[in-house]
Scaffold this motif. Structure first.
Motif, PDB file in Angstrom:
ATOM      1  N   ARG A   1       0.854  -1.209   0.000  1.00 24.61           N
ATOM      2  CA  ARG A   1       0.000   0.000   0.000  1.00 24.61           C
ATOM      3  C   ARG A   1       0.884   1.251   0.000  1.00 24.61           C
ATOM      4  NH1 ARG A   1      -3.032   2.075  -1.965  1.00 24.61           N
ATOM      5  NH2 ARG A   1      -5.020   3.009  -1.399  1.00 24.61           N
ATOM      6  N   ALA A   2       1.949   1.215   0.771  1.00 24.36           N
ATOM      7  CA  ALA A   2       2.874   2.346   0.815  1.00 24.36           C
ATOM      8  C   ALA A   2       3.504   2.590  -0.555  1.00 24.36           C
ATOM      9  CB  ALA A   2       3.966   2.091   1.856  1.00 24.36           C
ATOM     10  N   LEU A   3       3.910   1.521  -1.224  1.00 23.60           N
ATOM     11  CA  LEU A   3       4.517   1.662  -2.548  1.00 23.60           C
ATOM     12  C   LEU A   3       3.501   2.172  -3.566  1.00 23.60           C
ATOM     13  CD1 LEU A   3       6.643  -1.613  -2.544  1.00 23.60           C
ATOM     14  CD2 LEU A   3       7.539   0.725  -2.560  1.00 23.60           C
ATOM     15  N   ASP A   4       2.267   1.750  -3.430  1.00 26.82           N
ATOM     16  CA  ASP A   4       1.200   2.200  -4.327  1.00 26.82           C
ATOM     17  C   ASP A   4       1.008   3.718  -4.221  1.00 26.82           C
ATOM     18  OD1 ASP A   4      -1.056   2.008  -6.084  1.00 26.82           O
ATOM     19  OD2 ASP A   4      -2.374   2.053  -4.343  1.00 26.82           O
ATOM     20  N   ILE A   5       0.987   4.230  -2.994  1.00 26.14           N
ATOM     21  CA  ILE A   5       0.817   5.673  -2.798  1.00 26.14           C
ATOM     22  C   ILE A   5       2.053   6.421  -3.283  1.00 26.14           C
ATOM     23  CG2 ILE A   5       0.442   7.500  -1.081  1.00 26.14           C
ATOM     24  CD1 ILE A   5      -1.068   5.364   0.598  1.00 26.14           C
ATOM     25  N   ALA A   6       3.239   5.853  -3.039  1.00 24.16           N
ATOM     26  CA  ALA A   6       4.478   6.481  -3.514  1.00 24.16           C
ATOM     27  C   ALA A   6       4.465   6.628  -5.037  1.00 24.16           C
ATOM     28  CB  ALA A   6       5.685   5.660  -3.079  1.00 24.16           C
ATOM     29  N   ALA A   7       3.941   5.627  -5.724  1.00 23.64           N
ATOM     30  CA  ALA A   7       3.902   5.662  -7.190  1.00 23.64           C
ATOM     31  C   ALA A   7       3.048   6.815  -7.705  1.00 23.64           C
ATOM     32  CB  ALA A   7       3.379   4.336  -7.732  1.00 23.64           C
ATOM     33  N   ARG A   8       2.054   7.221  -6.908  1.00 25.50           N
ATOM     34  CA  ARG A   8       1.169   8.323  -7.331  1.00 25.50           C
ATOM     35  C   ARG A   8       1.902   9.659  -7.423  1.00 25.50           C
ATOM     36  NH1 ARG A   8      -4.304   7.652  -3.738  1.00 25.50           N
ATOM     37  NH2 ARG A   8      -4.479   5.389  -3.889  1.00 25.50           N
ATOM     38  N   THR A   9       3.015   9.777  -6.744  1.00 28.12           N
ATOM     39  CA  THR A   9       3.763  11.045  -6.805  1.00 28.12           C
ATOM     40  C   THR A   9       4.410  11.236  -8.171  1.00 28.12           C
ATOM     41  OG1 THR A   9       5.868  10.073  -6.069  1.00 28.12           O
ATOM     42  CG2 THR A   9       4.343  10.822  -4.345  1.00 28.12           C
ATOM     43  N   LYS A  10       4.595  10.121  -8.897  1.00 29.81           N
ATOM     44  CA  LYS A  10       5.269  10.155 -10.207  1.00 29.81           C
ATOM     45  C   LYS A  10       6.659  10.797 -10.098  1.00 29.81           C
ATOM     46  CE  LYS A  10       0.878  10.347 -12.715  1.00 29.81           C
ATOM     47  NZ  LYS A  10       0.747   8.887 -12.763  1.00 29.81           N
ATOM     48  N   GLU A  11       7.251  10.628  -8.922  1.00 34.77           N
ATOM     49  CA  GLU A  11       8.596  11.141  -8.660  1.00 34.77           C
ATOM     50  C   GLU A  11       9.552   9.953  -8.501  1.00 34.77           C
ATOM     51  OE1 GLU A  11      10.046  14.029  -8.381  1.00 34.77           O
ATOM     52  OE2 GLU A  11       8.488  15.537  -8.172  1.00 34.77           O
ATOM     53  N   PRO A  12      10.380   9.665  -9.514  1.00 35.22           N
ATOM     54  CA  PRO A  12      11.307   8.536  -9.398  1.00 35.22           C
ATOM     55  C   PRO A  12      12.218   8.612  -8.173  1.00 35.22           C
ATOM     56  CG  PRO A  12      11.272   9.376 -11.643  1.00 35.22           C
ATOM     57  CD  PRO A  12      10.490  10.345 -10.812  1.00 35.22           C
ATOM     58  N   ASP A  13      12.609   9.835  -7.794  1.00 34.40           N
ATOM     59  CA  ASP A  13      13.500   9.981  -6.637  1.00 34.40           C
ATOM     60  C   ASP A  13      12.814   9.538  -5.347  1.00 34.40           C
ATOM     61  OD1 ASP A  13      15.483  10.884  -8.264  1.00 34.40           O
ATOM     62  OD2 ASP A  13      15.297  12.999  -7.718  1.00 34.40           O
ATOM     63  N   ILE A  14      11.524   9.831  -5.234  1.00 30.95           N
ATOM     64  CA  ILE A  14      10.781   9.418  -4.041  1.00 30.95           C
ATOM     65  C   ILE A  14      10.623   7.905  -4.022  1.00 30.95           C
ATOM     66  CG2 ILE A  14       8.470   9.407  -3.010  1.00 30.95           C
ATOM     67  CD1 ILE A  14       8.335  12.407  -3.554  1.00 30.95           C
ATOM     68  N   ILE A  15      10.300   7.328  -5.162  1.00 28.43           N
ATOM     69  CA  ILE A  15      10.153   5.874  -5.243  1.00 28.43           C
ATOM     70  C   ILE A  15      11.481   5.193  -4.881  1.00 28.43           C
ATOM     71  CG2 ILE A  15       9.658   3.938  -6.793  1.00 28.43           C
ATOM     72  CD1 ILE A  15       7.770   5.951  -8.297  1.00 28.43           C
ATOM     73  N   SER A  16      12.594   5.783  -5.308  1.00 27.40           N
ATOM     74  CA  SER A  16      13.920   5.246  -4.961  1.00 27.40           C
ATOM     75  C   SER A  16      14.166   5.308  -3.456  1.00 27.40           C
ATOM     76  CB  SER A  16      15.025   6.028  -5.686  1.00 27.40           C
ATOM     77  OG  SER A  16      14.960   5.809  -7.067  1.00 27.40           O
ATOM     78  N   VAL A  17      13.747   6.406  -2.824  1.00 22.46           N
ATOM     79  CA  VAL A  17      13.904   6.549  -1.374  1.00 22.46           C
ATOM     80  C   VAL A  17      13.110   5.467  -0.644  1.00 22.46           C
ATOM     81  CG1 VAL A  17      13.353   7.999   0.626  1.00 22.46           C
ATOM     82  CG2 VAL A  17      14.424   9.020  -1.377  1.00 22.46           C
ATOM     83  N   ILE A  18      11.860   5.249  -1.073  1.00 21.12           N
ATOM     84  CA  ILE A  18      11.010   4.238  -0.430  1.00 21.12           C
ATOM     85  C   ILE A  18      11.616   2.840  -0.611  1.00 21.12           C
ATOM     86  CG2 ILE A  18       8.702   3.223  -0.316  1.00 21.12           C
ATOM     87  CD1 ILE A  18       8.866   6.213   0.501  1.00 21.12           C
ATOM     88  N   ALA A  19      12.120   2.561  -1.811  1.00 22.25           N
ATOM     89  CA  ALA A  19      12.744   1.262  -2.067  1.00 22.25           C
ATOM     90  C   ALA A  19      13.968   1.060  -1.175  1.00 22.25           C
ATOM     91  CB  ALA A  19      13.134   1.154  -3.542  1.00 22.25           C
ATOM     92  N   LYS A  20      14.761   2.116  -1.005  1.00 22.66           N
ATOM     93  CA  LYS A  20      15.957   2.038  -0.155  1.00 22.66           C
ATOM     94  C   LYS A  20      15.565   1.797   1.300  1.00 22.66           C
ATOM     95  CE  LYS A  20      20.229   4.506   1.061  1.00 22.66           C
ATOM     96  NZ  LYS A  20      20.134   4.279   2.515  1.00 22.66           N
TER      97      LYS A  20
END
Length: 327
Positions: free
Chosen positions: A121-140
Motif C-alpha cells: 500500500r505504501a509503494l502504491d501511494i508512492a507511485a502516485r507522486t510520479k517522482e522517481p527519486d521518491i520511489i527510490s527513497v522508499i525502495a531504499k
C-alpha cells in the motif's frame, strides 16, 4: 519528557494529526475485512504519527503548500506499522502499545501477510507522486530496514557486540525510515539539493537519537509507560548501547555476572533491578544519554539554513522530544 514540551507539539500539530488519521483510514482499503482488522489493531492503537509529521513538515519547511502532503505522509506510517507487525512475529513479542501483539490474536502467517499488504500500500501511494527519486527513497528504506532486522537477528545473543555494530543496526532499523520521511518531503517540495541533504541528515540524527532513547527506556521506564515489559531487548538477546558500554567498562567480576545474568534461562525482577544498577555504576545509561543528546544537537543544527516558520519550530521540538519522552 516534560509535559509542556509534549503539549506544545500536540497543540501545533493537532489539525494535521486529525487529517492523518482520516487519510490512514481512507487509504487502507484492503479487499479483505480480516486484513483491515489486523492492520487496524496496530495502526489505530495510539501511535505518535511521528513519521508522517516529519514528512509533512519537511515539505513545508521547503515551501510546499499543496494538500497532497497529508495523503503522501501515510506511506511512512504504513511502512512503520508493517515493520512492527513483522518484528513482533520474529521476536515473539507478547505486547505492543499496551495491547496483545497482533500475532497473539491472529496467526503469525496472517499477520506477516498483513504487513506485506501495508508495504504494498505504501509503494502504491508512492507511485502516485510520479517522482522517481521518491520511489527510490522508499525502495531504499524497505531494503535497508530488512537488512537491519536480519543483521540484528544474526547478532542476537552476541555478548561481544561492539558499539560500531550496534550503531549500524539502529541506523538501518530506525534511522533510515525517519531519514526517508524527511528527504521525501523535501523532494515533494522540489527543494534544492542542499535542503534535501540537510533534511536527510536531520532525519538520520533524529533517528539515531530516537532509537537510543528507546533503548534507554527499556531499562528506565515502567511496564505501564512502555506498554510492554521492561528489559524486553535483553531478554530477547539484543544488546543495546547501555549494556554494551557497561559491559566494556565493568570489572571482570561484574562483567562475568552480567554476562551470566543476560544468558540466564530464568531472569526475575530482582536480577533485572541488580543489572540496572550496574548500568548506572558503569555509566551505560549516562553514556547513552550523552550520545543521544549529541545526535539531537546535530539534528537541530541541520535546520539552521532554513527560514523560521512553524514547521521549523515543530522539527526542532520533535528533536528535543525524541530524548525527553517517557514512551
Amino acid at each position: 519528557m516534560t509535559k509542556g514540551l509534549k503539549q506544545k507539539i500536540v497543540e501545533m500539530v493537532t489539525p494535521d494529526l486529525e487529517k492523518i488519521e482520516i487519510a490512514l483510514e481512507h487509504h487502507l482499503k484492503p479487499n479483505l475485512g480480516l486484513v483491515k482488522q489486523i492492520a487496524s489493531h496496530l495502526l489505530f492503537s495510539g501511535g505518535k504519527r511521528l513519521r508522517p509529521l516529519l514528512m509533512i513538515n519537511s515539505a513545508r519547511i521547503c515551501g510546499y503548500n499543496n494538500a497532497f502532503d497529508i495523503e503522501f505522509s501515510t506511506i511512512f506510517e504504513y511502512l512503520h506499522a508493517a515493520t512492527l507487525l513483522h518484528d513482533d512475529v520474529v521476536d515473539e513479542a507478547e505486547k505492543r502499545r499496551g495491547k496483545k501483539a497482533a500475532h497473539k490474536k491472529w496467526s503469525a502467517p496472517k499477520v506477516v501477510l498483513t504487513g506485506d499488504f501495508l508495504l504494498a500500500r505504501a509503494l502504491d501511494i508512492a507511485a502516485r507522486t510520479k517522482e522517481p527519486d521518491i520511489i527510490s527513497v522508499i525502495a531504499k528504506i524497505t531494503r535497508d530496514m530488512s537488512e537491519g532486522e536480519i543483521d540484528q537477528l544474526e547478532k542476537k545473543g552476541n555478548l561481544d557486540l561492539s558499539e560500531k555494530e550496534y550503531l549500524k543496526i539502529i541506523e538501518r532499523k530506525t534511522a533510515v525510515l525517519l531519514q526517508g520521511a524527511c528527504k521525501s518531503g523535501a523532494i515533494l517540495a522540489n527543494a534544492p539539493k542542499g535542503q534535501q541533504d540537510a533534511l536527510n541528515l536531520y532525519g538520520f540524527h533524529l533517528g539515531m537519537a530516537f532509537q537510543m532513547a528507546d533503548d534507554l527506556l527499556d531499562y528506565t521506564a515502567s511496564a505501564k509507560e512502555l506498554g510492554k515489559n521492561p528489559g524486553a531487548d535483553m531478554r530477547e538477546g539484543k544488546l543495546t548501547l547501555p549494556l554494551i558500554y557497561s559491559l566494556a567498562n565493568a570489572s571482570q567480576k561484574d562483567r562475568e555476572w552480567m554476562r551470566a545474568a543476560i544468558t540466564a534461562q530464568q531472569f526475575d525482577s530482582e536480577q533485572f533491578e541488580k543489572l540496572k544498577k550496574k548500568l548506572y555504576i558503569y555509566k551505560g545509561i549516562e553514556y547513552t544519554k550523552e550520545k543521544a543528546g549529541d545526535h539531537v544537537d546535530k539534528a537541530k543544527a541541520c535546520l539552521a539554513e532554513f527560514n523560521d516558520c512553524p514547521s521549523k519550530q515543530i522539527l526542532c521540538l520533535i528533536a528535543d522530544y525524541s530524548i525527553e519522552r517517557k514512551v
